[in-house]
Design an enzyme around this catalytic site. Sequence first.
Site, mmCIF file in Angstrom:
data_model
loop_
_atom_site.group_PDB
_atom_site.id
_atom_site.type_symbol
_atom_site.label_atom_id
_atom_site.label_comp_id
_atom_site.label_asym_id
_atom_site.label_seq_id
_atom_site.Cartn_x
_atom_site.Cartn_y
_atom_site.Cartn_z
ATOM 1 N N ASP A 1 -5.231 5.419 -0.562
ATOM 2 C CA ASP A 1 -6.000 5.757 0.632
ATOM 3 C C ASP A 1 -7.411 5.183 0.483
ATOM 4 O O ASP A 1 -8.404 5.910 0.421
ATOM 5 C CB ASP A 1 -6.041 7.276 0.800
ATOM 6 C CG ASP A 1 -6.634 7.694 2.145
ATOM 7 O OD1 ASP A 1 -6.980 6.799 2.946
ATOM 8 O OD2 ASP A 1 -6.774 8.909 2.381
ATOM 9 N N ASP B 1 5.542 -0.973 -7.164
ATOM 10 C CA ASP B 1 5.207 0.000 -8.205
ATOM 11 C C ASP B 1 5.166 1.431 -7.650
ATOM 12 O O ASP B 1 5.494 2.397 -8.338
ATOM 13 C CB ASP B 1 3.825 -0.262 -8.813
ATOM 14 C CG ASP B 1 3.399 -1.710 -8.880
ATOM 15 O OD1 ASP B 1 3.840 -2.508 -8.044
ATOM 16 O OD2 ASP B 1 2.597 -2.028 -9.762
#
Length: 634
Positions: A161, A172
């Site tokens: 974020d 990943d």
Amino acid sequence: MKRLRMSLLTGALALTVVAGLSAPAPAAGRTPAPRAASDRAPDTDWSVALVESTMARHTPASIGGWSYPVGLYLYGQYLTYRRTHDERYLTYIKSYVDRFVDKDGSIGQKFNNLDSMQAGRLLTVLHHETGQDRYRIAAAKIRARLNTYPRTQDGGFWHADTASRAHQLWSDGVYMVTPFLVEYGKEFDDEAYTDREAVAQLNTYARHLQADNGLFQHAYDESRTAAWADKETGRAPEQWCRAIGWYSMAAVNVLDATPKAQPGRAELLRTVQKLAAGIARAQDPATGRWFQVADKGGKEGNWTETSCSSMFTFALSRAAEQGYVAPSYEAVARRGYRGVLQKISLGTDGRTNLTDISIGTNVGDYAFYVARPRQTNDFHGLGAFLIMNEQLRKAKPATAQAPADEWRLRWSPSARDVGTRAFETLEDDRAGSHPAAKPHIRADGDTFRFDMHTVDRDTMDDRQRQEVTGCRNGDAYLKWQKGQTWRLTYRMYVPSSLKATTSFTHIMQMKQPGTGSAPIVVQSLRRVGGRQTIELKIFGDDILVGRTDLEPLHDQWTDVDFQIKIGDGSSGSVRWILKSGATTVIDKSKTGVDTFLADRVRPKWGIYRSLGDTSGSLQNTYMLLTDMRAYQLV
């Protein structure tokens, strides 16, 4: 009760809390010279040796901050604890986590990126083991953060974020959150949400990141604004091996945890099967390991990387064990295991050293990945090694030295990449009886498709044939000689329109090359007493190897595993295995049989059937094959 409450060792170390999201790499310095492989104890418990060495190097206070590399390593240590029941291993994990979780369950993390959530698995583990509510409270903070965590338009969690990671999915990322989700749901009765979310995330990521070769690009940017993002696809340019390894482990973990009827699970299973095929094709034949840039093993500067090799080995072994992929992938995993074991050794100080581990990596180009520093005892590699080793040691332990005999992969074509050039020859309507329908044999995505129509005729007009022969690699083809042992594995889809007949319907043959030669071995669809069956026979002597009902195998994928020792007179043998999902349908062998005529043996696949059927079973039909591989015993 979902948790087993266990008492911990008392007298845990007094610890100083160290805050922060990043974990330092293990201390650099001169690595003690390893003992030669021949000097290693053949029964070394490498998990225990690695855990003991790491605990000696780092206390729970000095091992690093709250981070995913440490979380990965400690999860591997937990798996070792579950096998050995050495309470010191669990106490160590608890002492680490208690640096960050207060007695009231407070945890000083904002969880604004997926990486920070991975160590949350340890919260669920400790609640399961101790029953202490503070671990539930801390874990619930991650669960609650997902309610407001930013997503792509189709629901994928952003990698972080932050402005620099906005709208991005990294391969990943799924490991950082989806295993935690399904374990949280099981521990705290939240499966309705967590199972659905975990499967949906993996599927969303795969739709954006999985390439035609089955492997994954490192990242995807929905906004197409990142410097590395392709302006049309949004994808990063390279297939970095550890990113793919993270996804592979996460997918297997989630398949293990979710019910078969879970919406979206069938799509995830197909993704895993395609991924497994890509991983197998990318394996380095010389070492058994995988390259830092997975799909460019032959390119200058590339090198085999230990953490991703451990991840792939775990994922293939577990997927084969659970029936998510064909049993033959266990052999690929075993080669990977032997390759990884070449990278671990005992130094003169008696401690383990695991080498050639890439440090943490951003998204970049080929030159960027291959230039990444290689660490010894980096936590990315230590954790992946433990997870792999606890899976692979359940079967017969492998040593660092390859055994005298092993299945060596010789052929694994991609239908999408090479098409029908995967085969030595094609026998596609060789009589020219139905040119309007050509090609009857073709690559269809990742499968090879064989179409048969009732009007099709072979050069002898009492039969039909649409077949391929042999195993081609580029401009060469495999030659199976007398005295050799070969193994074919593949997945086969037989629709209900392809029925057993009262005369012959062969769907695989072993033959001597050349026209007019009789088959040596045939896999056939035959009606016996009105019942539809699939059977394997030694053709010349009419020796039945095995037979089972065909109808339960209709309209689904069946795994085929066929092995043949090519021998004259009574020196040959065959083994035939059919598997439906995790269920073995038939496993039959025959020794002391003649499996050689002259010259060499080559396989044939397709539909070859007589028009003399009296059961009314001949229809327009087709057959699909995929994940085709040939191994030689060497």
